[in-house]
Design an enzyme around this catalytic site. Structure first.
Site, PDB file in Angstrom:
ATOM      1  N   LYS A 189       0.831  -1.206   0.000  1.00  0.00           N
ATOM      2  CA  LYS A 189       0.000   0.000   0.000  1.00  0.00           C
ATOM      3  C   LYS A 189       0.873   1.266   0.000  1.00  0.00           C
ATOM      4  CE  LYS A 189      -4.074  -1.839  -0.401  1.00  0.00           C
ATOM      5  NZ  LYS A 189      -4.487  -2.959   0.381  1.00  0.00           N
TER       6      LYS A 189
HETATM    7  C1  LIG Z   1      -5.703  -3.759   0.645  1.00  0.00           C
HETATM    8  C2  LIG Z   1      -7.158  -3.579   0.629  1.00  0.00           C
HETATM    9  C3  LIG Z   1      -7.975  -4.014   1.692  1.00  0.00           C
HETATM   10  C4  LIG Z   1      -7.490  -4.871   2.823  1.00  0.00           C
HETATM   11  O1  LIG Z   1      -6.470  -4.414   3.556  1.00  0.00           O
HETATM   12  P1  LIG Z   1      -5.582  -5.469   4.382  1.00  0.00           P
HETATM   13  O2  LIG Z   1      -4.814  -4.584   5.284  1.00  0.00           O
HETATM   14  O3  LIG Z   1      -4.723  -6.183   3.380  1.00  0.00           O
HETATM   15  O4  LIG Z   1      -6.500  -6.384   5.091  1.00  0.00           O
HETATM   16  C5  LIG Z   1      -9.320  -3.718   1.658  1.00  0.00           C
HETATM   17  N1  LIG Z   1      -9.863  -3.071   0.624  1.00  0.00           N
HETATM   18  C6  LIG Z   1      -9.136  -2.669  -0.422  1.00  0.00           C
HETATM   19  C7  LIG Z   1      -9.817  -1.930  -1.508  1.00  0.00           C
HETATM   20  C8  LIG Z   1      -7.756  -2.933  -0.477  1.00  0.00           C
HETATM   21  O5  LIG Z   1      -7.055  -2.561  -1.541  1.00  0.00           O
END
Ligand SMILES: *Cc1c(COP(=O)(O)O)cnc(C)c1O
Length: 377
Positions: A189
């Site tokens: 991210k």
């Molecule tokens: C990455 C992501 C998540 C989940 O996040 P995690 O920390 O990996 O559980 C949820 N929604 C979207 C749109 C994402 O890109």
């Protein structure tokens, strides 16, 4: 030549130092001063009253939906074009997701269609327990019509801002639009704690209830006293230390991702049928966080984009298809969907280009040359 990744995290000496400090402080637990500090800084950054550090963004979404009493027999309206985590959280509660199509310009949800879906479902007698939006690839949904429409109908909005920390709309930060919002610090991210997430809200009661549920619903008693089921969802103090360091660099990292997007935009401007998501005519992407840059290649034969992705891979460059829409996933084959052709079309013609802060200018040049060759060759 080294492999070029889609979105790989970088870690500085300062961040190593912070993690080491946390380790040596003795707070090797899912609570501690780094967690408190990190929560306060993210809340300040996004302009919300409070934040709850969690083990993942998915956990934040789950707690958000539980707070609103979402459960079996309910429906939750959600964009089809998203990562599976968004809908997994809905399914954890026992509710049924109902999918809504994208708009073509940026792949974000078609807001008018979303409101239409809510009204149609309610007219049929369904209980729409919540609406979840997704600020896709670091770009805010158009909330100007959606927020008042949902308020008028008394339906809670949960913002999945997992991809959108640092982005904003009309001066309001992503993560501040719903009754509460989820952000993610997963490894790929915009910034990371290697794995982690947060629940953000202006509703301090919501946050304290979520905090309680996230620590196994332990009652304030001298022994372990429980009156309902809870979850083990808190973030480790060690990981919060990494988050504090990453947050110090968030703006620098966003600026670099923007620079990379600008390089792509300039380099592909002359390519027939090629456009970047969020850069269509009339779009302004200056407040996006540019987490991932999406390219759409239109007017080619079926399967063309699969070959572009394969071609990148053969050149040791990681490019990926856009999120495969949920209504096209085997597990949701019989799910209710409003529209769907736009998201399907984007999936069949779109890919994400390497967008990470680890990319050198030479890497970007290599991606550009490879893409031009694949698209024109
Ligand atoms: C990455 C992501 C998540 C989940 O996040 P995690 O920390 O990996 O559980 C949820 N929604 C979207 C749109 C994402 O890109």
């Amino acid at each position: 030549m080294a492999r070029i990744h889609l979105s790989k995290a970088t870690v500085t000496e300062r961040e190593e130092q912070l993690v080491l400090e946390a380790l040596r402080s003795g707070w090797v637990a899912p609570l501690g001063p780094m967690v408190d500090h990190f929560e306060a800084e993210i809340a300040e950054r996004t302009g919300v009253a409070g934040a709850l550090a969690l083990s993942s963004g998915t956990a934040a979404l789950h707690l958000a939906l539980l707070h609103h009493g979402v459960g079996a027999g309910d429906v939750v309206v959600v964009p089809s074009m998203t990562f599976a985590a968004t809908t997994n959280a809905i399914v954890y509660t026992g509710a049924t997701p109902v999918f809504v199509d994208s708009q073509a310009s940026d792949a974000n949800v078609d807001v008018a269609l979303m409101i239409e879906a809510v009204d149609a479902l309610r007219a049929e007698g369904e209980n729409v327990a919540a609406v979840v939006t997704v600020d896709l690839y670091g770009r805010a949904v158009d909330y100007s019509a959606l927020v008042p429409a949902l308020a008028e109908r008394g339906i809670p909005l949960v913002e999945d801002a997992a991809e959108a920390l640092g982005a904003s709309l009309d001066g309001e930060a992503c993560g501040s639009f719903g009754s509460c919002a989820a952000i993610s610090f997963n490894g790929n991210k915009i910034m990371t704690t290697s794995g982690g997430g947060m629940l953000l809200s202006n509703d301090t009661e919501l946050l304290s209830r979520a905090r309680y549920l996230s620590t196994q619903a332990r009652q304030p008693a001298p022994w372990y006293e429980h009156t309902e089921v809870g979850y083990n969802y808190r973030m480790s103090n060690l990981l919060a230390a990494l988050g504090i360091g990453q947050l110090e660099r968030l703006d620098v990292m966003i600026a670099r991702r923007r620079e990379i997007r600008d390089l792509y935009a300039d380099a592909f401007a002359d390519l027939d049928g090629v456009r970047l998501l969020g850069r269509s005519e009339g779009d302004d992407d200056s407040h996006d966080n540019c987490w991932l840059t999406g390219a759409i290649v239109e007017g080619r034969e079926p399967g063309f984009i699969d070959r572009v992705v394969e071609g990148f891979n053969a050149a040791d460059i990681e490019a990926r298809h856009l999120w495969k829409p949920m209504h096209m996933q085997p597990m949701y084959a019989s799910a209710r969907t409003f529209g769907g052709d736009v998201a399907a079309g984007l999936f069949h013609s779109g890919l994400n280009l390497p967008s990470g802060v680890d990319l050198s200018d030479d890497d970007v040049t290599r991606v550009i040359a490879t893409f031009r060759e694949l698209v024109t060759g």
